[in-house]
Design an enzyme around this catalytic site. Structure first.
Site, PDB file in Angstrom:
ATOM      1  N   ASP A  62     -39.873 -78.347  16.929  1.00  0.00           N
ATOM      2  CA  ASP A  62     -39.209 -77.626  18.033  1.00  0.00           C
ATOM      3  C   ASP A  62     -39.297 -78.470  19.295  1.00  0.00           C
ATOM      4  O   ASP A  62     -40.251 -79.246  19.464  1.00  0.00           O
ATOM      5  CB  ASP A  62     -39.852 -76.255  18.262  1.00  0.00           C
ATOM      6  CG  ASP A  62     -38.876 -75.270  18.893  1.00  0.00           C
ATOM      7  OD1 ASP A  62     -38.376 -74.377  18.178  1.00  0.00           O
ATOM      8  OD2 ASP A  62     -38.590 -75.415  20.111  1.00  0.00           O
ATOM      9  N   LYS A  70     -23.558 -61.129  18.575  1.00  0.00           N
ATOM     10  CA  LYS A  70     -23.021 -62.481  18.802  1.00  0.00           C
ATOM     11  C   LYS A  70     -22.161 -62.944  17.621  1.00  0.00           C
ATOM     12  O   LYS A  70     -21.165 -63.640  17.811  1.00  0.00           O
ATOM     13  CB  LYS A  70     -24.139 -63.464  19.121  1.00  0.00           C
ATOM     14  CG  LYS A  70     -24.725 -64.200  17.956  1.00  0.00           C
ATOM     15  CD  LYS A  70     -25.672 -65.295  18.399  1.00  0.00           C
ATOM     16  CE  LYS A  70     -26.582 -65.747  17.267  1.00  0.00           C
ATOM     17  NZ  LYS A  70     -25.914 -66.161  16.051  1.00  0.00           N
ATOM     18  N   LEU A 128     -32.124 -63.155   6.238  1.00  0.00           N
ATOM     19  CA  LEU A 128     -33.325 -62.332   6.464  1.00  0.00           C
ATOM     20  C   LEU A 128     -33.122 -61.336   7.601  1.00  0.00           C
ATOM     21  O   LEU A 128     -32.308 -61.556   8.491  1.00  0.00           O
ATOM     22  CB  LEU A 128     -34.544 -63.213   6.751  1.00  0.00           C
ATOM     23  CG  LEU A 128     -34.558 -64.126   7.985  1.00  0.00           C
ATOM     24  CD1 LEU A 128     -34.832 -63.380   9.264  1.00  0.00           C
ATOM     25  CD2 LEU A 128     -35.585 -65.226   7.795  1.00  0.00           C
ATOM     26  N   ASN A 135     -22.517 -60.173   8.167  1.00  0.00           N
ATOM     27  CA  ASN A 135     -22.918 -59.474   9.396  1.00  0.00           C
ATOM     28  C   ASN A 135     -21.793 -58.601   9.946  1.00  0.00           C
ATOM     29  O   ASN A 135     -22.026 -57.501  10.450  1.00  0.00           O
ATOM     30  CB  ASN A 135     -23.377 -60.477  10.456  1.00  0.00           C
ATOM     31  CG  ASN A 135     -24.845 -60.846  10.257  1.00  0.00           C
ATOM     32  OD1 ASN A 135     -25.503 -60.319   9.361  1.00  0.00           O
ATOM     33  ND2 ASN A 135     -25.357 -61.732  11.073  1.00  0.00           N
ATOM     34  N   GLU A 148     -28.795 -67.974   6.522  1.00  0.00           N
ATOM     35  CA  GLU A 148     -29.984 -67.138   6.304  1.00  0.00           C
ATOM     36  C   GLU A 148     -29.631 -65.665   6.460  1.00  0.00           C
ATOM     37  O   GLU A 148     -28.980 -65.282   7.425  1.00  0.00           O
ATOM     38  CB  GLU A 148     -31.073 -67.550   7.312  1.00  0.00           C
ATOM     39  CG  GLU A 148     -32.374 -66.830   7.116  1.00  0.00           C
ATOM     40  CD  GLU A 148     -32.809 -66.843   5.661  1.00  0.00           C
ATOM     41  OE1 GLU A 148     -32.969 -67.928   5.090  1.00  0.00           O
ATOM     42  OE2 GLU A 148     -32.976 -65.758   5.078  1.00  0.00           O
ATOM     43  N   LEU A 167     -25.556 -46.447   6.873  1.00  0.00           N
ATOM     44  CA  LEU A 167     -24.637 -45.345   7.179  1.00  0.00           C
ATOM     45  C   LEU A 167     -25.239 -44.418   8.240  1.00  0.00           C
ATOM     46  O   LEU A 167     -24.833 -43.268   8.343  1.00  0.00           O
ATOM     47  CB  LEU A 167     -24.342 -44.532   5.904  1.00  0.00           C
ATOM     48  CG  LEU A 167     -23.514 -45.195   4.809  1.00  0.00           C
ATOM     49  CD1 LEU A 167     -23.261 -44.232   3.660  1.00  0.00           C
ATOM     50  CD2 LEU A 167     -22.170 -45.684   5.361  1.00  0.00           C
ATOM     51  N   CYS A 207     -28.210 -61.057  16.327  1.00  0.00           N
ATOM     52  CA  CYS A 207     -27.209 -61.504  15.350  1.00  0.00           C
ATOM     53  C   CYS A 207     -25.896 -60.731  15.394  1.00  0.00           C
ATOM     54  O   CYS A 207     -24.856 -61.321  15.671  1.00  0.00           O
ATOM     55  CB  CYS A 207     -27.805 -61.446  13.947  1.00  0.00           C
ATOM     56  SG  CYS A 207     -29.108 -62.668  13.733  1.00  0.00           S
TER      57      CYS A 207
END
Ligand SMILES: NC(=O)c1ccc[n+]([C@@H]2O[C@H](COP(=O)([O-])OP(=O)(O)OC[C@H]3O[C@@H](n4cnc5c(N)ncnc54)[C@H](O)[C@@H]3O)[C@@H](O)[C@H]2O)c1
Length: 439
Positions: A30, A270, A157, A215, A155, A257, A267
């Site tokens: 990082d 965006k 997750l 998504n 990904e 639902l 997530c």
């Protein structure tokens, strides 16, 4: 096998740690020096159940390494994953700055064959840009003959269940364009396939698209149910009953639902925006997703609207207890959280907020500063309160002692943004109660 994961955020840290848990030698990289120093000292930057002990175990076992210097370890690994952020640009499209920074660092230092895998959520065509950026840097160094492959491994997750999702995935999607890259990815994921988890190999654009489509579909289900819930209130139906009625249909299924006060997080908002923008740039309108976004924006205001209606449009000087700040339970992530929109509205309308969240209190301070009172638990949050707004459905909020709460409040009224309480029981306890999509 040795790999590097560049970007040690939610996705990078979980991915790196889980690969290490399966015996792979992993370098987590990082640019944030403090984050890397903290990780070396056992300080985990995010709240994710089970992650801290897994990091500690693999770090002590020497399989998990932390560094800020990608160039120093690059030629020691077989695969580099890029798991850096792809925040929305001003126009809603995904900002690929960090992804391309990583690609250029790779190109500047690459001396042998390697696969560069994008794990970040990126628009279709990004792998091509990554490849181009790496090749340009190789060409500048006169090393055009060094071979490399790009791949896409989005990904899936979920924050709050990230480790289980990674260790026992529904599926792993890998987009590749060469047999050599596929073989390396197969080798890396072999420990997972031993348990029969599905690995789906696709071409690269399809892998990139799969993540956005997944998504977008989940966000669509949420907004669809919120729209139905709002209509239920008008026509006199109960969305909880409707949910059970349609969820029992195997073609529909019961997940995602639940009506509520809107989706948030790092997530869905965006990614929906980015997909709309990608389509627009190519001359195509994502009409369903545009509606999904509109419904969600409106839904984030729904608790406030109900509160204002209850108090005839005036909450000046009133104390409002907000239960739950994170965008969902089991995470401290507050990015795009519905609580932020709600709190902003309450404050602008002259109300005072006493808020509590089991894990997101520190994170909340970064977003809200001293604009609210940070309570020490839900009971403290309801002290002299004129209403409770339940925003995040943490387990510990499910069965409070209402008799105690009623005594501490100015006025016993609950606006349940996640429909976790029963209206009849609440009324028996002496509370006015308002859910989403129920009478
Ligand atoms: N958070 C989730 O639940 C989730 C789930 C699936 C996919 N994703 C996607 O994964 C990607 C990462 O998301 P996240 O939530 O982990 O982000 P994050 O913001 O938590 O982490 C990103 C990290 O990348 C680091 N970074 C930026 N530029 C760098 C560089 N040049 N070199 C090294 N490190 C660099 C940052 O310092 C940061 O620590 C995004 O594209 C996101 O959409 C996220």
């Amino acid at each position: 096998m040795k790999i590097a994961i560049v970007g040690t955020g939610y996705v990078g840290l979980v991915t790196g740690t889980c690969f290490a848990e399966m015996g792979t030698d992993v370098y987590c990289v990082d640019i944030d020096q403090k984050k890397i120093e903290n990780l070396k000292n056992g300080i985990i930057p995010i709240f994710e159940p089970g992650l801290d002990e897994m990091v500690e175990r693999n770090y002590k076992a020497g399989r998990l390494h932390f560094t800020t210097d990608l160039s120093s370890i690059l030629n020691d690994v077989n695969i580099v994953f890029s798991a850096v952020g792809t925040p929305p640009d001003e126009d809603g499209s995904a900002d690929l700055k960090y992804v391309l920074d990583v690609a250029r660092t790779v190109g500047k230092n690459l001396n042998k064959y390697m696969v560069i895998v994008t794990k970040s959520t990126v628009p279709v065509g990004t792998a091509r840009l990554v490849k181009k950026a790496i090749q340009e840097e190789l060409d500048k160094r006169g090393k055009s003959d060094i071979k490399f492959d790009v791949a896409s491994n989005p990904e899936f997750l979920k924050e709050g269940a990230a480790i289980t999702d990674f260790m026992q995935p529904d599926r792993v999607v890998v987009g590749v364009e060469s047999e050599e890259a596929k073989l390396l990815m197969e080798k890396l994921y072999k420990p997972f396939t031993l348990n029969n988890y599905r690995i789906i190999y696709t071409d690269i654009p399809s892998a990139e698209m799969t993540k956005y489509a997944a998504n977008a579909m989940l966000a669509t289900r949420i907004s669809f149910m919120n729209d139905i819930a709002n209509l239920c209130e008008i026509v006199g139906a109960d969305v909880n009953m409707v949910r059970k009625g349609i969820g029992a249909d195997a073609r529909i299924g019961s997940k995602f639902l639940y009506a509520g006060c809107g989706y948030g997080g790092s997530c869905f908002p965006k990614d929906v925006k980015a997909l709309i923008k990608t389509a627009k740039n190519l001359g195509h309108d994502m009409q369903i997703l545009e509606a999904v976004e509109r419904v969600n924006d409106k839904q984030k205001h729904i608790l406030f609207d109900k509160l204002m209606k209850y108090y005839n449009g005036d909450i000046k000087g009133k104390t409002i207890a907000v239960w739950g700040l994170a965008f969902k339970p089991k995470t401290d992530d507050m990015r795009e959280a519905p609580s932020l929109v709600l709190i902003d509205q309450i404050i602008k309308a002259g109300g005072k907020v006493r808020a509590y969240d089991p894990v997101a209190m520190n994170e909340a301070q970064h977003h809200l500063g001293d604009s609210i009172i940070y309570a020490k638990d839900i009971y403290d949050a309801t002290l002299d309160a004129d209403a409770i707004l339940m925003v995040t459905e943490w387990n510990e909020f499910r069965l409070p002692t209402w008799e105690v709460i009623k005594k501490t409040m100015n006025r016993p009224v609950v606006f349940d943004g996640r429909n976790i309480y029963n209206k009849q029981e609440m009324e028996e306890n002496g509370f006015d109660y308002f859910g989403i999509g129920i009478q």
